[in-house]
Motif scaffolding. Structure first.
Motif, mmCIF file in Angstrom:
data_model
loop_
_atom_site.group_PDB
_atom_site.id
_atom_site.type_symbol
_atom_site.label_atom_id
_atom_site.label_comp_id
_atom_site.label_asym_id
_atom_site.label_seq_id
_atom_site.Cartn_x
_atom_site.Cartn_y
_atom_site.Cartn_z
ATOM 1 N N GLN A 1 40.696 -72.580 28.418
ATOM 2 C CA GLN A 1 40.197 -73.358 29.556
ATOM 3 C C GLN A 1 41.284 -74.282 30.112
ATOM 4 O OE1 GLN A 1 36.268 -75.114 29.369
ATOM 5 N NE2 GLN A 1 35.713 -73.711 27.720
ATOM 6 N N ILE B 1 43.739 -72.081 32.100
ATOM 7 C CA ILE B 1 43.164 -71.659 33.384
ATOM 8 C C ILE B 1 43.109 -72.832 34.360
ATOM 9 C CG2 ILE B 1 41.012 -70.922 34.492
ATOM 10 C CD1 ILE B 1 40.636 -69.012 32.125
ATOM 11 N N ASN B 2 42.678 -73.996 33.891
ATOM 12 C CA ASN B 2 42.631 -75.172 34.771
ATOM 13 C C ASN B 2 44.031 -75.607 35.188
ATOM 14 O OD1 ASN B 2 39.846 -75.405 34.932
ATOM 15 N ND2 ASN B 2 39.725 -76.630 33.067
ATOM 16 N N ALA C 1 35.203 -70.547 34.022
ATOM 17 C CA ALA C 1 35.929 -70.403 32.754
ATOM 18 C C ALA C 1 35.140 -71.019 31.603
ATOM 19 C CB ALA C 1 37.305 -71.044 32.859
#
Length: 90
Positions: free
Chosen positions: A22, A25-26, A50
């Motif tokens: 996560q 992805i962020n 996500a």
């Protein structure tokens, strides 16, 4: 006891990988926003997506591990609870 330890280790690893995925992805989404390739609203959508996907994968992994660890106990119970055929039982 060994299965419980293995199950706990797998759950910890899965949760750690969930959090790292996560963050990656962020972070990537944030980078794309800063470079002007995405709008700010996409950041929240991708973060929510996500979180949903990876959290459900953790739950799936935990439940699969729990089911596998209970198989031996279920087999032992089936053997112990097997009815005995004798004159009293018919």
């Amino acid at each position: 006891m060994n299965k419980e330890k293995t199950s706990a280790s797998i759950n910890m690893l899965s949760t750690g990988l969930n959090m790292m995925a996560q963050v990656v992805i962020n972070g990537l989404t944030g980078y794309l926003i800063l470079t002007g390739n995405l709008s700010i609203g996409v950041f929240f959508s991708i973060g929510n997506f996500a979180s949903l996907i990876f959290s459900e994968l953790v739950v799936l992994n935990q439940n699969t591990t729990m089911i596998q660890s209970a198989k031996d106990l279920n087999n032992k119970l089936l053997v112990e609870l097997k009815p005995v055929n004798n004159k009293e039982n018919g």
